[in-house]
Scaffold this motif. Structure first.
Motif, short mmCIF file in Angstrom:
data_model
loop_
_atom_site.label_atom_id
_atom_site.label_comp_id
_atom_site.label_asym_id
_atom_site.label_seq_id
_atom_site.Cartn_x
_atom_site.Cartn_y
_atom_site.Cartn_z
N ASP A 135 -4.52 45.79 4.78
CA ASP A 135 -3.76 44.75 5.93
C ASP A 135 -3.31 43.70 5.32
OD1 ASP A 135 -4.64 46.70 7.84
OD2 ASP A 135 -6.66 45.59 8.24
N PHE A 136 -3.45 43.34 3.87
CA PHE A 136 -2.85 41.91 3.37
C PHE A 136 -1.68 42.21 3.29
CE2 PHE A 136 -7.39 41.48 2.23
CZ PHE A 136 -7.29 40.06 1.90
N GLN A 137 -0.93 41.09 3.45
CA GLN A 137 0.66 41.07 3.22
C GLN A 137 1.11 40.09 2.24
OE1 GLN A 137 2.59 43.09 5.19
NE2 GLN A 137 0.75 43.76 6.20
N PRO A 138 2.23 40.25 1.60
CA PRO A 138 2.52 39.61 0.45
C PRO A 138 3.00 38.08 1.25
CG PRO A 138 3.84 41.60 0.42
CD PRO A 138 2.93 41.85 1.62
N SER A 139 2.63 36.95 0.48
CA SER A 139 2.72 35.64 1.08
C SER A 139 4.34 35.24 1.29
CB SER A 139 2.43 34.50 0.02
OG SER A 139 3.19 34.60 -1.24
N GLY A 140 5.35 35.89 0.76
CA GLY A 140 6.62 35.63 1.03
C GLY A 140 7.08 34.16 0.71
N VAL A 141 6.37 33.73 -0.30
CA VAL A 141 6.52 32.27 -0.63
C VAL A 141 7.36 32.50 -2.18
CG1 VAL A 141 5.61 30.11 -1.41
CG2 VAL A 141 4.57 31.37 0.45
N GLY A 142 8.30 31.43 -2.12
CA GLY A 142 9.12 31.39 -3.41
C GLY A 142 8.47 30.85 -4.56
N ASP A 143 9.07 30.71 -5.77
CA ASP A 143 8.32 30.32 -7.09
C ASP A 143 7.89 28.72 -6.92
OD1 ASP A 143 8.51 32.71 -8.12
OD2 ASP A 143 10.37 32.41 -9.18
N ASP A 144 8.48 28.16 -6.34
CA ASP A 144 8.32 26.73 -6.49
C ASP A 144 7.57 26.15 -5.38
OD1 ASP A 144 9.14 26.36 -9.01
OD2 ASP A 144 11.11 26.19 -8.51
#
Length: 180
Positions: free
Chosen positions: A41-50
C-alpha cells in the motif's frame, strides 16, 4: 515502491525525499507490524531531489519507509537527519529493531542525539541491507526534510551551520546594541 537508497564508500550524504515510500494512516492506529504487512500500500513520495516531503496540515499519522542497501566497502553507521524541529512526534524504527521517539513535545535531552534537528543513529548489519520506518504526527505543518549522513560529514556540516548561525545572531545582537 520508491527506489532503494544505495550507499557506497564515497557517499557522504543522501537526500532521501525522492527515495521514500509513504502511507497515510488516517485513523492513526496502525502499528509497525500493521504497516509491514501493508507494504504493497505504500506509494512513492513523488518528491524531487531538492525538495522535502510536505503533507501540509494533516491530522493523519504518516508512515515513511526507507530501503537501504550498502556496498560491501561502505560504512555501516549513518545518521538520519530530520531537519524540521517543530514536528510533534516522530517514531523511528531502525534496521536492527531499534525504536526511538522524538518530537518537540518531549524534553530536548530525550533526543537520540543532542542536536537542533532530530537525528537518529542508523546501524546496518554486515549484509548492509535494511529498512527504516518512520511514523510522523504533528498538529502543525508536516514538512519532513530527510537526509542520511556519514558521521564525519554530518558533524562537519553542523559545525559550519552553527558558525553561520553564530555570525548571523552576533550581527543581530551588534545591531540591537548599536541602536540602544
Amino acid at each position: 515502491s520508491a527506489a532503494t537508497v544505495r550507499l557506497t564508500q564515497q557517499t557522504q550524504s543522501v537526500q532521501l525525499a525522492p527515495r521514500i515510500s509513504v502511507l497515510e494512516d488516517t485513523a492513526g492506529t496502525l502499528t509497525l507490524a500493521d504497516v509491514q504487512r501493508r507494504a504493497a500500500d505504500f506509494q512513492p513520495s513523488g518528491v524531487g531531489d531538492d525538495a522535502a516531503i510536505n503533507f501540509g496540515y494533516s491530522s493523519s499519522a504518516w508512515w515513511l519507509r526507507i530501503d537501504l542497501a550498502a556496498d560491501p566497502d561502505a560504512a555501516r553507521d549513518w545518521l538520519l537527519d530530520v531537519a524540521f524541529p517543530t514536528l510533534d512526534n516522530i517514531e523511528y524504527f531502525g534496521p536492527g529493531g531499534e525504536h526511538r521517539v522524538a518530537g518537540d513535545r518531549l524534553p530536548f535531552a530525550a533526543r537520540p542525539l543532542l542536536h537542533r534537528n532530530f537525528v537518529f543513529p542508523v546501524r546496518l548489519d554486515e549484509s548492509g541491507v535494511g529498512v527504516i520506518w518512520l511514523r510522523v504526527v504533528s498538529e502543525g505543518t508536516l514538512t519532513i526534510p530527510l537526509r542520511l549522513w556519514r558521521h564525519e560529514a554530518f558533524w562537519q556540516e553542523s559545525l559550519t551551520s552553527y558558525a553561520m548561525l553564530a555570525v548571523y545572531f552576533g550581527m543581530l545582537l551588534a545591531l540591537a546594541a548599536y541602536n540602544l
